[in-house]
Design an enzyme around this catalytic site. Structure first.
Site, PDB file in Angstrom:
ATOM      1  N   HIS A  50       0.823  -1.223   0.000  1.00  0.00           N
ATOM      2  CA  HIS A  50       0.000   0.000   0.000  1.00  0.00           C
ATOM      3  C   HIS A  50       0.855   1.271   0.000  1.00  0.00           C
ATOM      4  O   HIS A  50       0.720   2.101  -0.906  1.00  0.00           O
ATOM      5  CB  HIS A  50      -0.998  -0.005   1.151  1.00  0.00           C
ATOM      6  CG  HIS A  50      -1.678   1.306   1.339  1.00  0.00           C
ATOM      7  ND1 HIS A  50      -2.525   1.843   0.385  1.00  0.00           N
ATOM      8  CD2 HIS A  50      -1.604   2.217   2.345  1.00  0.00           C
ATOM      9  CE1 HIS A  50      -2.939   3.034   0.804  1.00  0.00           C
ATOM     10  NE2 HIS A  50      -2.394   3.280   1.984  1.00  0.00           N
ATOM     11  N   HIS A  74       3.304   7.403   5.379  1.00  0.00           N
ATOM     12  CA  HIS A  74       2.036   8.018   5.784  1.00  0.00           C
ATOM     13  C   HIS A  74       1.215   7.204   6.791  1.00  0.00           C
ATOM     14  O   HIS A  74       0.423   7.782   7.533  1.00  0.00           O
ATOM     15  CB  HIS A  74       1.180   8.377   4.555  1.00  0.00           C
ATOM     16  CG  HIS A  74       0.456   7.239   3.943  1.00  0.00           C
ATOM     17  ND1 HIS A  74       1.046   6.382   3.027  1.00  0.00           N
ATOM     18  CD2 HIS A  74      -0.806   6.806   4.106  1.00  0.00           C
ATOM     19  CE1 HIS A  74       0.165   5.478   2.653  1.00  0.00           C
ATOM     20  NE2 HIS A  74      -0.972   5.714   3.299  1.00  0.00           N
ATOM     21  N   GLU A  78       0.291   5.894  12.557  1.00  0.00           N
ATOM     22  CA  GLU A  78      -0.959   5.256  12.981  1.00  0.00           C
ATOM     23  C   GLU A  78      -0.766   3.788  13.337  1.00  0.00           C
ATOM     24  O   GLU A  78      -1.444   3.273  14.214  1.00  0.00           O
ATOM     25  CB  GLU A  78      -2.001   5.331  11.861  1.00  0.00           C
ATOM     26  CG  GLU A  78      -2.468   6.713  11.525  1.00  0.00           C
ATOM     27  CD  GLU A  78      -3.371   6.721  10.295  1.00  0.00           C
ATOM     28  OE1 GLU A  78      -3.982   5.682   9.987  1.00  0.00           O
ATOM     29  OE2 GLU A  78      -3.446   7.764   9.643  1.00  0.00           O
ATOM     30  N   ASP A  79       0.159   3.117  12.638  1.00  0.00           N
ATOM     31  CA  ASP A  79       0.261   1.654  12.714  1.00  0.00           C
ATOM     32  C   ASP A  79       1.460   1.122  13.483  1.00  0.00           C
ATOM     33  O   ASP A  79       1.653  -0.095  13.547  1.00  0.00           O
ATOM     34  CB  ASP A  79       0.305   1.064  11.307  1.00  0.00           C
ATOM     35  CG  ASP A  79      -0.965   1.323  10.519  1.00  0.00           C
ATOM     36  OD1 ASP A  79      -1.986   1.663  11.129  1.00  0.00           O
ATOM     37  OD2 ASP A  79      -0.927   1.180   9.284  1.00  0.00           O
ATOM     38  N   ASP A 141      -3.262   8.261  -1.556  1.00  0.00           N
ATOM     39  CA  ASP A 141      -3.662   7.231  -0.584  1.00  0.00           C
ATOM     40  C   ASP A 141      -5.031   6.689  -0.932  1.00  0.00           C
ATOM     41  O   ASP A 141      -5.289   5.523  -0.862  1.00  0.00           O
ATOM     42  CB  ASP A 141      -3.651   7.849   0.816  1.00  0.00           C
ATOM     43  CG  ASP A 141      -3.988   6.888   1.925  1.00  0.00           C
ATOM     44  OD1 ASP A 141      -3.839   5.667   1.734  1.00  0.00           O
ATOM     45  OD2 ASP A 141      -4.385   7.350   3.002  1.00  0.00           O
TER      46      ASP A 141
END
Length: 141
Positions: A50, A74, A78-79, A141
């Site tokens: 991704h 990006h 968050e991950d 994205d």
């Protein structure tokens, strides 16, 4: 395309950047790869496909190297356990700003998913007003 084909295209397109920029972009790829190494997409393919695909879209538009780095990174905030501050230290304030601009706000701060989404959109617009590259990454994205 599988990961090998995507990586081949990605590294081939990097040739349009200076050697210094290529080195820094490759570092961003390595960080993204390490932070997403245990993640899989719903299709079971490696998650790194991704952010690499986002970077390929940005490469097709011949954006600057900081935008490519932010495209690769990006989802890292968050991950994973990497913070925007750490991204700034590894790269520079522009890359950190762009990554922060496209990162969702933590769901723990909100009572509902709708509140989170609305606040994240307001944040995105605010960052976009300061730097148009934020919206380029979000669209890719």
């Amino acid at each position: 395309m599988d990961l090998v084909e995507i990586e081949k295209r990605f590294f081939n397109l990097l040739k349009m950047y200076s050697l210094e920029e290529q080195k820094s972009i490759k570092k961003a790829y390595e960080v993204a790869f390490m932070m997403h190494r245990m993640q899989r997409r719903k299709s079971s393919e490696p998650y790194i496909i991704h952010p690499l695909s986002v970077a390929l879209i940005l490469l097709d538009f011949k954006v600057d190297s900081d935008t490519i780095k932010a495209g690769l990174l990006h989802d890292v905030v968050e991950d994973s356990a990497i913070s925007v501050f750490q991204i700034e230290k590894m790269f520079n304030p522009d890359v950190a700003f762009l990554v922060d601009g496209v990162s969702k706000l933590p769901k723990e701060l909100f009572l509902s998913k709708k509140e989170q989404k609305d606040a994240t959109i307001r944040k995105l617009v605010s960052y976009f007003q300061k730097d148009f590259r934020v919206i380029a990454i979000k669209l890719a994205d």
